[in-house]
Design a protein around this motif. Structure first.
Motif, PDB file in Angstrom:
ATOM      1  N   GLY A 697       0.827  -1.205   0.000  1.00 17.33           N
ATOM      2  CA  GLY A 697       0.000   0.000   0.000  1.00 17.33           C
ATOM      3  C   GLY A 697       0.859   1.252   0.000  1.00 17.33           C
ATOM      4  O   GLY A 697       0.585   2.209  -0.705  1.00 17.33           O
ATOM      5  N   LEU A 698       1.942   1.208   0.788  1.00 17.12           N
ATOM      6  CA  LEU A 698       2.829   2.365   0.841  1.00 17.12           C
ATOM      7  C   LEU A 698       3.528   2.591  -0.492  1.00 17.12           C
ATOM      8  O   LEU A 698       3.908   3.705  -0.825  1.00 17.12           O
ATOM      9  CB  LEU A 698       3.876   2.177   1.941  1.00 17.12           C
ATOM     10  CG  LEU A 698       3.366   2.354   3.362  1.00 17.12           C
ATOM     11  CD1 LEU A 698       4.435   1.969   4.355  1.00 17.12           C
ATOM     12  CD2 LEU A 698       2.948   3.787   3.593  1.00 17.12           C
ATOM     13  N   MET A 699       3.728   1.523  -1.225  1.00 17.83           N
ATOM     14  CA  MET A 699       4.374   1.654  -2.537  1.00 17.83           C
ATOM     15  C   MET A 699       3.336   1.954  -3.615  1.00 17.83           C
ATOM     16  O   MET A 699       3.561   1.711  -4.791  1.00 17.83           O
ATOM     17  CB  MET A 699       5.112   0.369  -2.886  1.00 17.83           C
ATOM     18  CG  MET A 699       6.326   0.142  -2.017  1.00 17.83           C
ATOM     19  SD  MET A 699       7.127  -1.378  -2.417  1.00 17.83           S
ATOM     20  CE  MET A 699       8.368  -1.439  -1.140  1.00 17.83           C
ATOM     21  N   LYS A 700       2.208   2.410  -3.208  1.00 11.24           N
ATOM     22  CA  LYS A 700       1.116   2.785  -4.107  1.00 11.24           C
ATOM     23  C   LYS A 700       0.656   1.600  -4.949  1.00 11.24           C
ATOM     24  O   LYS A 700       0.264   1.771  -6.094  1.00 11.24           O
ATOM     25  CB  LYS A 700       1.517   3.945  -5.005  1.00 11.24           C
ATOM     26  CG  LYS A 700       1.749   5.227  -4.231  1.00 11.24           C
ATOM     27  CD  LYS A 700       2.187   6.319  -5.165  1.00 11.24           C
ATOM     28  CE  LYS A 700       3.339   7.094  -4.582  1.00 11.24           C
ATOM     29  NZ  LYS A 700       4.394   7.391  -5.504  1.00 11.24           N
ATOM     30  N   GLY A 701       0.794   0.424  -4.412  1.00 13.75           N
ATOM     31  CA  GLY A 701       0.401  -0.752  -5.168  1.00 13.75           C
ATOM     32  C   GLY A 701      -0.727  -1.492  -4.484  1.00 13.75           C
ATOM     33  O   GLY A 701      -1.302  -1.022  -3.510  1.00 13.75           O
TER      34      GLY A 701
END
Lengths: 1036, 156
Positions: A697-701
């Motif tokens: 989620g933090l890696m925008k994934g």
């Protein structure tokens, strides 16, 4: 929501009424205080009085301010009522009580007002009715009286005026009967003549009867039934007599009676003749009828007298008396009959000549209650006074209107009070709930802190022994090792380090949960990371005989910018899970660009078992990402990533036991495992996937999976990185210089599984080897024959080798031309590969144990092919040697307040050939490092008395900056040995404390890095090599 | 002669290992020894004497600080302990180092009793270490006098 609205509405209404109440209350209080102080002030002096007044005013003001300010606060209740409401609540209660009392009073007043209005109206009605009756009675009476008077004139004219008389008894009675309608109130009229005693005899003789007395002595005159005219005695001798000579038929019984003998009549007669006016008797029971009656008497005079005649003259001139009998009772009755609404009121008529004893003339004597109206009656006799008293027959009706009104007011007021009360208690309740929630929140936070502390403690305890393990590995690497051993040790070390970092990352779970985790932005080599992860799991996969493979698409850039540690953590988690649950088959990691996937998605057919890596069926890969938001339902991208972003999609595919359907929904919940038995068989905490999800989620994934029990699972995640490649180096960076020795070589891969062949192809072409894939051995041979370029090696899958080795070797032996390429066997596990030693005629094939990874492949090939095996270059040697190269002749300043430490550090650096200068304090270090100086680096202790390392570094940086400015402006000379145009001395912190925070602090205050104390060769090398170019590099 | 040397060498080796096993010393001491070479033949003994001087100075400092009646300046004691901890870890005096760690905790907790107890233990420990090392150096000297070489001791 609706509750909130209701509350808001309530608050608004409350505010309105609050202001109203404020006004009232302040008024009340104002008055109240005024009154009280007025009472008090009576006894104290003027001074006291003024004091009191000011005090009172202050009080009042305070009160008002308080109320109005708290009133104004109400609209912003929801924001800041928490503090003020406690105070308000008591007030609220009092106010509600005051409110209720006030409105009760108001309603009582309303009731009273309305009913008094009604009463007034009633009284008025009664008065008007009574007056009307009285006036009518009076009028009628007057009419009658006038007529009686007229008759008296008639008699004086026709009886006394004519001789002989024109009137006798018969004429009189007839006339009077016929004119009785003129005198509606009289029941009868009679005429009595004045007869002196001297004339009596003659008179009696003339009339033919004797003058009789009105009442016999023994007889009660009230008896009416046995009234007998004959029984009456003749009148005794009197001075004068007034015998009745004419009478109307209704009263014919009074003829011959001497009017002067009756008490009432005598008085009446005497008064009448002296006054010359009509005179009334008091009501008395009439003779014979015995009903209450009044007699009106007029005197008849001989001649017309002047109005101012004296009584004596009048008496002299008197000829007779005319009397009219008024039967009041029946007459009033008749009169009232004629009027409307006779039913509603009761009428009484009284003679009140004697005030203390009013004589009732008409009406029943019902006890007087309630309303009574008294109207005076004037009947023309000044001596006699009469009045009429009227009352309502019915009691007054219930005052329904006033009752309803006041009750309505009361109800509304109570409702409002209830609303206010309910609102206040609601607010109070909400406030209490809020407090409760706050406490719960505090508790929860405390529990969270406790959890974090526990995690910190435990992981710290694990880290300590791990450091021991790593240290030992470290030392092992310093010893003489061959390439394979180096690989083992490196793997062990990498694993250990991964473990330590994992522990750190478990600590980060708390950070992730609180949203405090921030990703690094570092340039990193994705392929290197995957090689590392692969090697981490290689021994395990080899043990299990599971094939482990990685494939990274060509289009993924070599260098990316992002957080390699976290990316690695995600991969480690996923692969760790896969390897845990996979007993046979393969684990296959693929990395693609998302764009690439879209392009191929249409061409991709449903995966048949044969097309997978190990030939076993796998879970449908596509299903694992079908829920991703980035992919719309029709399979196309819903957003376009900005060009510098690299959107990767990573899949980890295994042929393990799969995830039971019922457990699939909670797979990303922390500490949730498929079942309790899982943790016993396979271990683990169940935190990995949840951390992975957060990190993705933090890696925008996004992360997703698809799993079929007994077939396998596929986890897929996407992550967004920046491109780490400079545009210039994109072209020529494909081949890493380390593997340059293989460049230009050619290999043939014999593999009938395209997926697996693709992996092999990927790894070999990374080394710069061109690869041709053929599905069968025959084709390989054919290729060798017709091939125009020389083939350096033939790579054969173990599977094929086991099957066709004999055949193949025979064929190879047949044609000596084929001997030139080297045979390389790709095996899954060590034991199986060595089992067959059928290489009789030719060199034993080189065995490469999967998983394939660049460094291992290169090493094996180097050994097998006998190329590139040379002394490892200088900088590849053990760190100690490189360090010596790096540090030789460098001038280094060491700053430490601790003598022993100073000495040891100096010794260590001297050993590497450095020229060491020591300083015991930060201040001394600053004086030594004032530019220009000749130092190449500085090692600075952080914790020092007087001036700590941070402060010292800051000052050094300040000095350097100043110097640089001067150089820039050309003020300062450029030192001859330093052909540098700017000063920046590498300052490394020395610390025993290797907490991340300290590291950050180091960087913040201008340090370039840090080394732990006591020195660790590799770390020292790592840090130092960042600043010093190795002399060997510059030489070569 | 050789037998004597061999015996001394064995004795030296055993003694050194026992020092490691009893936790008087740790790897850092080995590292320290590695730093001693022909360029600086007396490096270890120099450092050690520096260390023991430090110990004497710091311990007397701390004793003074803890002896004062009234308020004890724990921060001063803490600074001394920190110094001692740094020194001891640099030379590899493991026991002194571990004691220093707990001493420091006591200081931070302002535990007077604990501090005094730790101080006494540190005093005992460093003196014990000093005698042990003295013995070791004596052995070394004997070996060298006897014409042998001091063996490298592999503590593992």
């Amino acid at each position: 929501m609706s509750l909130f609205h209701v509350l808001g509405f309530g608050v608004k209404i409350g505010h309105l009424f609050w202001m109203l109440c404020c006004w009232f209350v302040s008024w009340f209080v104002d008055n109240g205080i005024e009154d009280k102080s007025g009472l008090l002030v009576g006894s104290v002096g003027d001074l006291e009085k003024t004091k009191m007044t000011t005090l009172k005013k202050k009080n009042k003001m305070w009160f008002w301010n308080k109320i109005s300010s708290s009133g104004l606060k109400i609209p912003s209740f929801s924001y800041q009522f928490l503090g003020s409401v406690k105070f308000n609540k008591a007030w609220w209660r009092k106010l509600v009580v005051v409110w209720v009392v006030f409105w009760v009073l108001v309603s009582i007043w309303t009731f009273w007002y309305f009913s008094s209005q009604a009463m007034e109206k009633r009284k008025e009605t009664l008065a008007s009715m009574c007056d009307e009756r009285a006036r009518m009675l009076q009028d009628q009476f007057n009419v009658s009286m006038n007529h009686v008077q007229a008759m008296s004139i008639l008699i004086s004219t026709f009886h006394h005026g004519k001789i002989p008389s024109a009137i006798d008894q018969r004429t009189f009675s007839e006339y009077t009967d016929r004119t009785s309608f003129e005198r509606p109130l009289t029941s009868g009229v009679a005429y009595a003549m004045r007869v002196l005693h001297s004339e009596r005899e003659e008179f009696e003789r003339q009339q033919g009867w004797t003058i009789r007395k009105m009442y016999s002595l023994e007889q009660n005159p009230v008896h009416k039934d046995d009234y007998d005219l004959e029984a009456l005695e003749p009148s005794p001798v009197q001075e004068e007599y007034a015998p009745v000579i004419f009478a109307q038929d209704t009263v014919s019984h009074v003829v011959s009676l001497d009017m002067l003998s009756g008490k009432e009549d005598r008085e009446n007669v005497l008064r009448a003749r002296s006054s010359g006016k009509g005179v009334l008797t008091a009501p008395f029971p009439l003779i014979k009828t015995n009903r209450l009656g009044v007699i009106l008497t007029f005197a008849v005079y001989k001649r017309d007298l002047p109005s101012n005649a004296t009584p004596k003259e009048r008496i002299e001139a008197t000829n007779g008396y005319l009397g009219g009998v008024f039967d009041i009772e029946s007459l009033v009755e008749n009169l009232l009959q004629q009027l409307a609404s006779k039913q509603t009121i009761l009428v009484n008529v009284y003679d009140i000549t004697n005030h203390s004893q009013p004589i009732s003339m008409y009406g029943t004597n019902v006890s007087a209650d309630g309303l009574e109206r008294v109207s005076p009656l004037i009947f023309g006799d000044p001596l006699r006074k009469h009045e009429m008293r009227c009352r309502f027959k019915q009691k007054p009706p219930w005052p329904v209107l006033s009752m309803v009104t006041s009750f309505g007011i009361l109800v509304i007021a109570l409702l409002v009070a209830h609303i206010i009360h309910a609102t206040v208690s609601r607010i109070h309740k909400v406030e209490e709930d809020c407090d409760k929630m706050k406490q719960l929140k505090k508790k929860a936070e405390a529990a969270d802190v406790a959890k974090s502390q526990f995690l910190a403690t435990v992981s710290h305890e694990i880290r300590t022994p791990m450091n021991g393990v790593l240290g030992m590995l470290h030392m092992l690497m310093d010893t003489e090792l061959d390439v394979t051993q180096q690989d083992y040790v490196r793997t062990a070390q990498a694993s250990g380090k991964a473990l330590v970092s994992l522990i750190n990352e478990v600590l980060d779970q708390a950070k992730i949960e609180s949203g405090k985790l921030e990703l690094e932005e570092v340039r990193f080599d994705l392929r290197g990371i995957l090689d590392d992860v692969l090697s981490l799991f290689s021994s395990k996969s080899q043990q299990k005989g599971v094939e482990l493979a990685v494939y990274i698409s060509d289009r993924v850039p070599d260098m990316l910018i992002g957080d390699p540690g976290r990316f690695r953590q995600i991969l480690t988690n996923l692969m760790g899970n896969s390897i845990k649950f996979t007993e046979k088959g393969h684990i296959f990691v693929t990395v693609h660009l998302v764009d690439e996937l879209f392009e191929s998605i249409d061409g991709e057919t449903a995966s048949s078992p044969e097309s997978t890596l190990s030939g076993l069926p796998v879970a449908d890969r596509q299903r694992s990402w079908e829920n991703f938001k980035a992919f719309s339902s029709n399979g196309h991208r819903s957003f376009e990533p900005s060009p510098p972003d690299i959107n990767l999609i990573v899949s980890v595919e295994d042929t393990g036991v799969g995830i039971p359907v019922e457990a699939q929904s909670r797979i990303f919940t922390p500490f949730m495992q498929v079942g309790p038995s899982i943790s016993r068989t396979h271990g683990g905490t169940g935190i990995g996937l949840s951390i992975s999800k957060c990190l993705v989620g933090l890696m925008k994934g996004e992360i997703g999976f698809s799993s079929t029990p007994k077939v396998g699972s596929t986890f897929t995640f996407t992550a967004v990185f920046s491109n780490g490649m400079q545009p210039a180096e994109r072209k020529n960076d494909n081949n890493q210089p380390i593997f340059s020795e293989f460049r230009g070589m050619k290999a043939v891969v014999v593999d009938h599984r395209p997926a697996r062949a693709k992996v092999s192809w990927y790894h070999f072409q990374r080394l710069g080897i061109r690869v041709e894939v053929v599905p069968r051995v025959e084709q390989a041979l054919h290729y060798l024959k017709i091939g125009t370029t020389t083939v350096n090696m033939i790579l054969i899958e173990q599977e094929i080798w086991n099957r066709e080795a004999d055949d193949f070797i025979k064929k190879l032996q047949k044609d000596p031309l084929f001997l030139s390429p080297k045979l390389i066997l790709l095996a899954n596990s060590v034991e199986s590969s060595i089992s067959e030693a059928l290489c009789t005629g030719i060199d034993p094939p080189i065995v490469i144990v999967k998983p394939l990874r660049a460094s291992m492949l290169a090493a094996t090939l180097q050994r097998g092919l006998g190329i590139g095996i040379r002394e490892p270059p200088q900088h590849k040697g053990p760190p100690a040697l490189i360090l010596r190269n790096l540090l030789l002749g460098r001038k280094i300043l060491i700053v430490d307040d601790n003598n022993v430490n100073l000495r040891v550090a100096a010794g260590a650096l001297k050993k590497y050939g450095a020229d060491v200068v020591c300083a015991e304090s930060g201040i001394k270090a600053i004086s030594l490092l004032k530019p220009p100086h000749e130092f190449d680096a500085c090692f600075m202790d952080i914790q020092m008395p007087e001036m700590d390392g941070f402060e010292a570094t800051r000052r050094i940086r300040d000095m350097e900056e100043e110097m640089n400015k001067r150089i820039k402006n050309g003020e300062a000379l450029i030192v001859e040995n330093g052909n540098k145009t700017s000063w920046h001395l590498p300052v490394l912190a020395m610390t025993a404390d290797v907490i991340q925070a300290t590291h950050e602090e180091c960087l913040k205050c201008g340090m370039d890095g840090y080394v732990s104390k006591p020195f660790e060769a590799e770390q020292l090398y790592r840090e130092v090599s960042r600043f010093f170019n190795s002399p060997s590099d510059t030489e070569s | 002669m050789d037998a004597l040397i061999a015996q001394l060498q064995r004795q030296f080796r055993d003694y050194t290992i026992s020092l490691y096993q009893q936790g008087f010393l740790d790897d850092q001491f080995t590292e320290l020894k590695k730093l001693q070479d022909d360029g600086s033949p007396d490096f270890v003994s120099e450092v050690l004497s520096l260390f023991f001087e430090d110990c004497v100075k710091l311990i007397s400092n701390m004793a003074r600080a803890l002896d004062t009646t009234g308020t004890v300046d724990f921060s001063q004691v803490g600074a001394s302990v920190h110094q001692l901890k740094g020194s001891s870890s640099s030379v590899g005096a493991k026991r002194v180092k571990t004691l220093c760690v707990s001493f420091k905790e006591c200081c931070e907790a302002k535990n007077y009793e604990g501090c005094v107890r730790c101080l006494q233990q540190v005093d005992i420990e460093y003196k014990a270490l000093k005698t042990k090392l003295q013995d070791m150096f004596n052995l070394e000297k004997q070996i060298i006098q006897a014409g042998g070489i001091v063996p490298q001791v592999d503590i593992n």
